[in-house]
Write an enzyme that holds these catalytic residues in place. Sequence first.
Site, short mmCIF file in Angstrom:
data_model
loop_
_atom_site.label_atom_id
_atom_site.label_comp_id
_atom_site.label_asym_id
_atom_site.label_seq_id
_atom_site.Cartn_x
_atom_site.Cartn_y
_atom_site.Cartn_z
N ASP A 171 10.71 -38.85 2.55
CA ASP A 171 9.99 -37.58 2.52
C ASP A 171 10.85 -36.51 3.22
OD1 ASP A 171 7.84 -35.88 2.09
OD2 ASP A 171 6.72 -36.54 3.86
N ASN A 201 0.95 -35.92 -1.76
CA ASN A 201 1.28 -36.40 -0.42
C ASN A 201 0.08 -36.31 0.51
OD1 ASN A 201 3.81 -36.58 -1.51
ND2 ASN A 201 4.80 -35.24 -0.01
N SER A 259 9.30 -40.04 6.56
CA SER A 259 10.07 -38.83 6.84
C SER A 259 11.24 -39.20 7.75
CB SER A 259 9.17 -37.81 7.54
OG SER A 259 8.80 -38.34 8.81
N ASP A 277 -1.04 -37.49 4.40
CA ASP A 277 -0.70 -38.06 5.70
C ASP A 277 -1.81 -37.78 6.72
OD1 ASP A 277 0.56 -39.14 7.88
OD2 ASP A 277 2.18 -37.69 8.00
N GLU A 328 12.52 -29.61 -4.11
CA GLU A 328 11.44 -28.67 -3.77
C GLU A 328 11.89 -27.25 -4.02
OE1 GLU A 328 9.07 -29.22 -0.25
OE2 GLU A 328 8.88 -27.07 0.12
#
Length: 340
Positions: free
Chosen positions: A83, A269, A50, A271, A142
Site C-alpha cells: 500500500d 481500501n 504499508s 483499514d 494513483e
Amino acid sequence: MPLVPMRILLDHAAENAYGLAAFNVNNMEQIQAIMAAAKETDSPVIIQASRGARSYSQDAYLRHLMLAAAELHPAVPIAMHLDHGNAPSTCFSAIEQGFTSVMMDGSLDEAGKTPSTFDYNVEVTQQVVDAAHAKGVSVEGEIGALGGIEDGHGAGLSEAEAQEHLTDPDQAEKFVAATGVDALAVAIGTSHGAYKFSRKPTGDVLRMNLIEEIHRRLPDTHIVMHGSSSVPQELQDIINAHGGKLRQTYGVPVEEIQRGIAHGVRKVNVDTDNRLAMTGAIRTVFADDPEQFDPRKYLGPARDAMQGVCVARMTAFGQAGNAGKIKPVTCKEMVTFYKK
Ligand SMILES: [Zn+2]
C-alpha cells in the site's frame, strides 16, 4: 495455493461485477481475522501492508505470516499488496519480499508529503510497471491526492483542501495510457484515517460522479477507492462508551461504495473500520474485567471483532462466494500475460 497476482482477482471481479476489500495488516491477529472471514464467506483476499506496517512488523514476519495464511487456506486465492509505495525502491524491495502486487504512489513526492507533478508520477510509475510486470507482479498507481495521513504517508490535506486535488479524468486517461498500470487509485474527496467527513457525505464532497466519468473513459482499468472505511457509528460508540474519546466523524457509506462498484471500482481500501473494531473490543475487555492481563483474552475478542467487519464488507462488496471460482495463477505464469 501460492499467493496470486492481484490482477487476476481484479479481472475476475470486473468480469463478475463485484468489488474486493483490501484490508491493511501489521500483525498476526489481523491476518487471522481476514482469513477466517474469507473462509466463512468463500471470498478471495487482498491483504495489504504499508511502508509503516512493513517496518512495524518486519518484512520477514509479514512474509511468513502470509505464507502461513496461504498454507492454512489452500482454497482461498490471496494477493499480497504493498500500500502506498513512496518510491520505486520501496516497490522493488516489496517484490523481493514476495509481494504479488505493489502500489507506486507517485501522486506525492518521495517523502510522501507533497503533491508531485504529473510528469514525475508517470516516470516513477512507468519504472515500477516495467520491473513488476517482468516478474508477473501487479501495479496500482494513483492520480490526484487524497486527504489525511496514513502511517505517516499523505499530504495531510484537510477535507476542504482534498477537494482541490481530486482526480482529473483527462489526466487519468493520459496516465493509464503512459504507464500501463493494472489499477488506478483515484481521489474523489475521501481521506485516510478516521476523520474523513464532518457530516454524512453528500455528492458535493464525496464525488462518486467522478468515478462514473473515469470509468466511462477507462472501462478496462480497475478503479481503486482509498480511504474507504465507513466508520460505523456503533463502533465509535463502543469505544467512547468504554473510556475512549473519539470525536464524532463520518466515513464513506457502504451504499456509496456499492455505487462505485457498479461503475468500475474493484478494490476498496479498508483499514480504519478494523482498527475501530479491535480497539472497541479491547476497551470493552479492559473496562469489564480490569483484572484481566492475558493478552489472548483481549486480542482474541479484537480478532473476532475484526472478522465481523471483514465478513460484512466482503458480503457488501460482492466478493463473497467467489474464492472457489477463481483459477489460481502464479506470478511466474503472469509474466507471459504481460508480455502480450
Ligand atoms: Zn491509501
